[in-house]
Every structure is written in structure tokens, then in C-alpha cells.
Design an enzyme around this catalytic site. Structure first.
Site, PDB file in Angstrom:
ATOM      1  N   ASN A 101       6.882 113.011 -21.370  1.00  0.00           N
ATOM      2  CA  ASN A 101       6.796 111.921 -20.410  1.00  0.00           C
ATOM      3  C   ASN A 101       5.573 111.110 -20.779  1.00  0.00           C
ATOM      4  O   ASN A 101       4.522 111.679 -21.062  1.00  0.00           O
ATOM      5  CB  ASN A 101       6.643 112.482 -18.993  1.00  0.00           C
ATOM      6  CG  ASN A 101       6.376 111.390 -17.980  1.00  0.00           C
ATOM      7  OD1 ASN A 101       6.924 110.299 -18.088  1.00  0.00           O
ATOM      8  ND2 ASN A 101       5.530 111.664 -17.003  1.00  0.00           N
ATOM      9  N   GLY A 102       5.690 109.785 -20.788  1.00  0.00           N
ATOM     10  CA  GLY A 102       4.539 108.945 -21.103  1.00  0.00           C
ATOM     11  C   GLY A 102       4.787 108.132 -22.356  1.00  0.00           C
ATOM     12  O   GLY A 102       5.939 107.911 -22.742  1.00  0.00           O
ATOM     13  N   LYS A 487      13.373  94.751  -1.180  1.00  0.00           N
ATOM     14  CA  LYS A 487      14.431  95.768  -1.053  1.00  0.00           C
ATOM     15  C   LYS A 487      15.777  95.177  -1.438  1.00  0.00           C
ATOM     16  O   LYS A 487      16.574  95.805  -2.099  1.00  0.00           O
ATOM     17  CB  LYS A 487      14.438  96.268   0.396  1.00  0.00           C
ATOM     18  CG  LYS A 487      14.739  97.676   0.582  1.00  0.00           C
ATOM     19  CD  LYS A 487      13.654  98.700   0.370  1.00  0.00           C
ATOM     20  CE  LYS A 487      12.520  98.403  -0.497  1.00  0.00           C
ATOM     21  NZ  LYS A 487      11.433  99.365  -0.467  1.00  0.00           N
ATOM     22  N   HIS A 506       4.717  73.848   2.074  1.00  0.00           N
ATOM     23  CA  HIS A 506       3.945  73.639   0.841  1.00  0.00           C
ATOM     24  C   HIS A 506       4.808  73.864  -0.388  1.00  0.00           C
ATOM     25  O   HIS A 506       4.282  74.018  -1.482  1.00  0.00           O
ATOM     26  CB  HIS A 506       2.718  74.545   0.837  1.00  0.00           C
ATOM     27  CG  HIS A 506       1.811  74.285   1.998  1.00  0.00           C
ATOM     28  ND1 HIS A 506       0.942  73.215   2.037  1.00  0.00           N
ATOM     29  CD2 HIS A 506       1.691  74.918   3.194  1.00  0.00           C
ATOM     30  CE1 HIS A 506       0.314  73.220   3.199  1.00  0.00           C
ATOM     31  NE2 HIS A 506       0.761  74.239   3.916  1.00  0.00           N
TER      32      HIS A 506
HETATM   33  C1  F6R Z   1      10.209  99.548  -3.877  1.00  0.00           C
HETATM   34  C2  F6R Z   1       9.481 100.654  -4.470  1.00  0.00           C
HETATM   35  C3  F6R Z   1       8.349 100.357  -5.384  1.00  0.00           C
HETATM   36  C4  F6R Z   1       7.184 101.312  -5.115  1.00  0.00           C
HETATM   37  C5  F6R Z   1       6.068 101.094  -6.147  1.00  0.00           C
HETATM   38  C6  F6R Z   1       4.886 102.001  -5.896  1.00  0.00           C
HETATM   39  O1  F6R Z   1      11.228  99.995  -3.047  1.00  0.00           O
HETATM   40  O2  F6R Z   1       9.793 101.795  -4.226  1.00  0.00           O
HETATM   41  O3  F6R Z   1       7.936  99.031  -5.274  1.00  0.00           O
HETATM   42  O4  F6R Z   1       6.714 101.104  -3.820  1.00  0.00           O
HETATM   43  O5  F6R Z   1       6.575 101.334  -7.430  1.00  0.00           O
HETATM   44  O6  F6R Z   1       5.247 103.339  -5.947  1.00  0.00           O
HETATM   45  P1  F6R Z   1       4.315 104.463  -5.340  1.00  0.00           P
HETATM   46  O7  F6R Z   1       4.245 104.271  -3.869  1.00  0.00           O
HETATM   47  O8  F6R Z   1       4.940 105.763  -5.726  1.00  0.00           O
HETATM   48  O9  F6R Z   1       2.960 104.271  -5.981  1.00  0.00           O
END
Ligand code: F6R
Length: 614
Positions: A101-102, A487, A506
Site C-alpha cells: 500500500n502506498g 455527496k 457575484h
Molecule cells: C466524501 C468523503 C471524503 C472524505 C475525505 C476525508 O463523502 O468521504 O471527502 O471526507 O476523503 O476522509 P477522512 O475523513 O477519512 O480523512
């Protein structure tokens, strides 16, 4: 952003790996693979496509029984999502397999060096270079742990690696550098995973590796060292939720289930933190004296978490009278922000693994700032790197689109704001007590909102062919508008934008043409009469240009009726608490619309839940 699982024990290794992968699939879902040790070689299966494709292939032609295995679910970075590029990759003439991973940043140099030395490559990935390198290091050292120690020193970038070698059955070795890796402790078995969901079905006993550590698991032991080989004892913890919390349990999607869990998420975030009439938080090193000494707060987060931070800003500034900035974590660390020991940097992250947010926290610490993590995932990297943590306890969130975690993140910040206000003496006890009392009502009010969403269902079906939807809000309704738009675009692939109502004239009003659908998040007229009248003016302006207006409004608000095509009602609460209720119809709308379009709401295209690369 890939998911990683490793196992040694007697349970039916492939089943354990598939179970782990099914829970990690949210991290990446464009290909998957497993490998096990089979006598003097590695047996391996990997497939482009979702985990179901791999599962079907294994049902057709099972891998042999084995006591040692590793499994991977991928979000492609180097090379497309093909069978060849899927992990595991092999080294040492097929006797070693490795997953990753990475990103290995120097993979091109390594690959050229290895090709010159006679290695041949079967994939376009950065990972395969690590597999070949590890195979050669194993031939030199004759021990996988020693070989791993040698290889990590040659890799640049960030990585979790898991590997096994056919000459060492019963052993899986993992290494972590700026990327998460957790150990699961069982009886006569051990597990490795990108997060606890990889093994929580089998054991709740876990520990997270710190940065630059190597772990070697066998059936009976899990030994951890740093990259120099010094033994370390990782801090163990017990996972606070059980595997059933991460199952669909009769719902059509995880997203639907998680939206329905909003009331419990809010309850659990507040649990044990609301005294009779005030908030009590145990923030460890961030004690009252430390909180009195700060003169500025910067909230860093990405996506939905960032929008929750915008709500937090309004509440914390209003209640605790400390200036608050909200930054996108990826912008924060590249703009050389002004920070010192009087700045508190609050990171917000559901996963606790978002690379941009993690790097922002590291930057803040290096500049001497104080750090607080608001996080949903126990043992994750960001809380471990922060001075203090406020866990949201919303339970596991599996769907890629964040819903209940947003509610919990807002609640976490409201709790912090009230705590800070009490410590700094900026809010009267009665005023704090009033907010606390209203917060206690939120779970019941959320249940009411969830029960009354028939209009949203109809709307979503009616709008399934829409090409563009706009969202407007003001004050704390502005982040709700941004969240509603995110969303919708994320899971229904419809163009959607959120705007602050005041910004309309604006520029964005140019987008309004007859039939354009605009959601408007309306503040309560009882709480905010002035803001309410301003947003009603905004509604009139867009209606005059032919927009179809859908308002999210407080139950008693009659003033919006003449101007709205559809009204979605939420109960009355205090202004700072409104987003917790107002966002729910927007989450449901996105879910219903994507479902009406026949899309996979839990695993939208191109995305992964945990963005662990920059
Ligand atoms: C949108 C969504 C992403 C996460 C963002 C941060 O529905 O899930 O925008 O909010 O990638 O993720 P976390 O909270 O895991 O750092």
C-alpha cells in the site's frame, strides 16, 4: 489506499484473507489478489475488477490449504487495474510474494537497476520492484525479516509491505513507513491488516505499528522492531466495536445503513462527555492551562471532514471567542502557514489515515503548534501522531461516501467548542446548559428526520435524469450546501455545486436558467431572522429566473412556502446544531438518486474511502 491483510494460523487461510479483504474493499476496489505458501512455492490468484471476480475464480479453482497467506485489494496508482498489475507480486523465482500500500517513488531507478541485473517484470507497478528487491535480499540473508530490513532502506515514498517466502512457512513479515499497519493477536494465530476491520471478526486485540517499524508474525508470536532491528513493544488496545457493526445487516447498501445509524453515531460521540449542564472532555496533554494559552485555531481536513470543520469554525468562534481558520489539509502544508506554540491545529478525519491530513499534522508539530485529532478510527495514524484525540465513536463507516461520520465530526467540534468556552470563561453557564440540553435532543430529532423522508425519495426519482443541481446556504447552512453538492457528485456523477447564498450575485446566478434545480438550506427564522430574510431574498432572485427551488427548512417556517417547489422539513434546534439535522435529507437525496440511476452507491467510480496517497 489499498487494503492489506496477512494471516498465520490454522483457520483456513484463504477464507480469512477473503473475509479481511471484503472489509477492506472500501479502501480500493479495482483489483484484488491472494497468495498462500504451498510447499516449496507460492500459490497465487489475482484478478482485475472487484473482489467478487477474485472470489468467483477461487470458487472455480480453489487455492490449496495453507497456514500462511497475504491478500490485497487495490486502488490503482501505477498501471491500470489488470490481472497483471494486481497484487501480490512475486520475487525470488516465484518463491516469495509481496503486497503493498502506498507509493514507491524511486521505483523507476530500482526497476532499471534490477532489469540490468537480469530480473524480468510482469507488471507496470511500482510494487514489483520491491518484490524483486526483497527476493534478492532474501537470497543474501536467508531470513525474510533481515531481508525486509535491508529493502526498506532502499525505498523512497510511503509504504506498507507484507511478504512471505516459501522457505519460511508460517511467517509473514510486514513493514510500515508513513502508511498504516496493525497487528491482530489471536490464540495460535496472528493477523496483519491496514486497519482493524481486516481481522476484527477473529480478534478484538490489536496494536498499531508506529512509523518505520517491521513486524514478523507466526502462529505463536508477533515481534516488532524498528528499522534498525531494535525490539519495540507496541501499545495494544481492544477494538470497541464488533464485526457485525461493519456488515450490511439487511440494508441494500452500507450507505443506507450508515445514514440510518446517524442517531446512534451522535449519541455515541456525546456519550460520557455531557455532564449535567456542561461538557467535560479529557484531552490529555491539552489540559485547561494549555487550552487557555492558545490564541488561534486552525482546522485541517479534506472533503466532507473539511466541511464539518467549517461548521466547527462558526461554533468555536462564537462560543469560545478564539479565531478559527479552516484549511484544506493539502493546501495547508504547502502555503507555509504561520504557526507557533499558541496555535492549536485540529485535524478532522474519519479514517485517521488521510495522507494530506496526516502530513498537515506533521507540519504543524514541526512548527511547534499544539495538535488535537478528531477521529473515528481507533489506532489510526493521525490520532497517534497528535498530542490529544477526541474519538467520535460513530462506529465503522464502510461506504465510500461519508455520512454518519460527518454528523459525529460536527458533534465532536460542538463538544470541543463548549469545553473550550467553559475553560476560557467566554460563555455563561446557562448558555452552555441550553446548548447541552438541545444536543441531548438531537438523536430523537434525527430519528424523526429519518422517518419523514418520503418527499426526498419521490424527488430523487423525479430528478434521476438531472444534469446539474445547485445548493445554497448561509452561515452554518453554507457547509451543509457544500456537503450536499459533494455527496451528489460523488455517488450520482451529476454535476453539483454548493454556494454561499450571499455569493450568488457575484457570479453563480449566471448559471440559473428555467428548470435549474436549486436546493436551499434555510436557517430557522426563530433563530436567525435576519439571515432567514436574506436567504428568502436569494430564493426570490433565483425563482425570478426560473429555478425550481427545494428548501430544507425548519418545521415551523411558513415564510418559505410561497417560494418553494418542494419543502423538506427538519425539527427546530439551536443555530449551531442545525447542520446535524439539515444535512440528512441531502445525504438521503444523493443516495436515492444514485440508486434510481442504478449506480453502486457504496463504491463509486474512481474513489476509495481512505486516501492514503497524496
Ligand atoms: C466524501 C468523503 C471524503 C472524505 C475525505 C476525508 O463523502 O468521504 O471527502 O471526507 O476523503 O476522509 P477522512 O475523513 O477519512 O480523512
Amino acid at each position: 489506499m489499498c487494503g492489506i491483510v496477512g494471516y498465520t494460523g490454522e483457520r483456513g487461510t484463504v477464507d480469512v484473507l477473503l473475509e479481511g479483504l471484503s472489509r477492506l474493499e472500501y479502501r480500493g476496489y479495482d483489483s484484488a489478489g491472494v497468495s498462500v505458501i504451498d510447499g516449496d512455492h507460492i500459490a497465487l490468484r489475482k484478478k482485475g475488477g472487484k473482489l467478487a471476480v477474485l472470489r468467483a475464480s477461487l470458487e472455480d479453482a480453489p487455492l490449496p490449504a495453507s497456514a500462511t497467506g497475504i491478500g490485497h485489494t487495490r486502488w490503482a496508482t501505477h498501471g491500470g487495474p489488470t490481472d497483471e498489475n494486481a497484487h501480490p507480486h512475486v520475487g525470488d523465482d516465484g518463491r516469495l510474494s509481496l503486497i503493498h500500500n502506498g507509493i514507491i517513488e524511486n521505483f523507476a531507478e530500482l526497476r532499471a537497476e534490477l532489469e540490468a541485473a537480469g530480473e524480468t517484470f510482469a507488471s507496470e507497478t511500482d510494487t514489483e520492484a520491491a518484490a524483486k528487491l526483497l527476493g534478492r535480499a532474501y537470497r543474501e540473508t536467508g531470513d525474510l525479516t533481515a531481508a525486509m530490513r535491508q529493502v526498506v532502506g532502499r525505498l523512497h515514498g510511503q509504504f506498507t509491505l507484507l511478504a512471505m517466502h516459501a522457505e519460511q512457512p508460517g511467517v509473514v513479515v510486514g513493514a510500515s513507513h508513513n502508511s498504516p499497519l496493525l497487528v491482530g493477536y489471536g490464540e495460535g494465530e496472528h493477523f496483519l491488516g491496514s486497519d482493524v476491520s481486516a481481522f476484527v471478526k477473529f480478534t478484538p486485540n490489536a496494536a498499531a505499528l508506529d512509523n518505520d517499524q517491521i513486524v514478523t508474525i507466526t502462529r505463536d508470536s508477533a515481534s516488532v522492531t524498528d528499522f534498525d532491528g531494535n525490539a519495540v513493544e507496541p501499545k495494544r488496545f481492544e477494538v470497541s466495536w464488533d464485526a457485525s457493526a461493519a456488515e450490511k445487516g439487511g440494508w441494500n447498501s452500507f450507505m443506507a445503513k450508515e445514514i440510518s445509524e446517524g442517531p446512534e453515531a451522535v449519541e455515541n460521540t456525546m456519550r460520557g462527555r455531557l455532564a449535567d449542564s456542561h461538557v467535560e472532555l479529557d484531552l490529555g496533554a491539552l489540559d485547561d492551562e494549555a487550552l487557555r494559552s492558545i490564541d488561534r485555531i486552525v482546522i485541517v481536513a479534506c472533503g466532507t471532514a473539511n466541511y464539518s470543520g467549517l461548521v466547527g469554525k462558526y461554533a468555536i468562534e462564537t462560543w469560545a471567542r478564539v479565531p478559527v481558520e479552516v484549511d484544506l489539509a493539502h493546501e495547508f502544508r504547502y502555503r507555509d502557514p504561520v504557526l507557533d506554540e499558541r496555535t492549536l491545529v485540529i485535524s478532522i478525519s474519519q479514517s485517521g489515515e488521510t495522507m494530506d491530513t496526516k502530513m498537515a499534522v506533521q507540519h504543524a508539530k514541526a512548527q511547534g503548534a499544539r495538535t488535537l485529532s478528531i477521529c473515528n478510527t481507533q489506532g489510526a495514524t493521525i490520532p497517534r501522531e497528535s498530542e490529544a484525540v477526541l474519538y467520535t465513536h460513530a462506529g465503522p463507516e464502510v461506504a465510500v461516501a461519508s455520512t454518519k461520520a460527518f454528523l459525529a465530526q460536527v458533534i465532536g467540534q460542538l463538544l470541543f467548542g463548549l469545553h473550550l468556552a467553559r475553560v476560557r470563561g467566554t460563555m455563561a453557564d446557562e448558555a452552555i446548559a441550553e446548548v447541552v440540553a438541545e444536543m441531548r435532543e438531537l438523536p430523537a430529532e434525527l430519528r424523526q428526520v429519518l422517518a419523514e423522508q418520503e418527499a426526498v425519495h419521490e424527488l430523487a426519482h423525479w430528478m434521476a435524469d438531472s444534469r446539474s443541481v445547485l445548493f445554497l446556504g448561509r452561515h452554518v447552512g453554507y457547509p451543509v450546501a457544500l456537503e450536499g453538492a459533494l455527496k451528489l457528485k460523488e455517488i450520482s456523477y451529476i454535476h453539483a455545486e454548493g454556494f454561499a447564498g450571499g455569493e450568488l450575485k457575484h457570479g453563480p446566478i449566471a448559471l440559473i436558467e428555467p428548470g435549474q434545480v436549486v436546493f436551499v438550506v434555510v436557517p430557522s427564522p426563530r433563530n436567525e431572522p435576519l439571515l432567514h430574510s436574506k436567504i428568502v431574498s436569494n430564493i426570490q432572485e433565483i425563482r425570478a429566473r426560473g429555478a425550481r427551488v427545494i428548501v430544507v427548512a425548519e418545521a415551523g417556517d411558513a415564510a418559505v412556502l410561497p417560494y418553494a417547489d418542494v419543502v423538506l422539513r427538519v425539527p427546530l434546534t439551536l443555530p449551531m446544531l442545525e447542520p446535524v439535522l439539515q444535512v440528512v435529507p441531502l445525504h438521503i437525496f444523493a443516495l436515492e438518486l444514485a440508486t434510481a440511476k442504478g449506480l453502486d452507491v457504496d463504491q463509486p467510480r474512481n474513489l476509495a474511502k481512505s486516501v492514503t496517497v497524496e
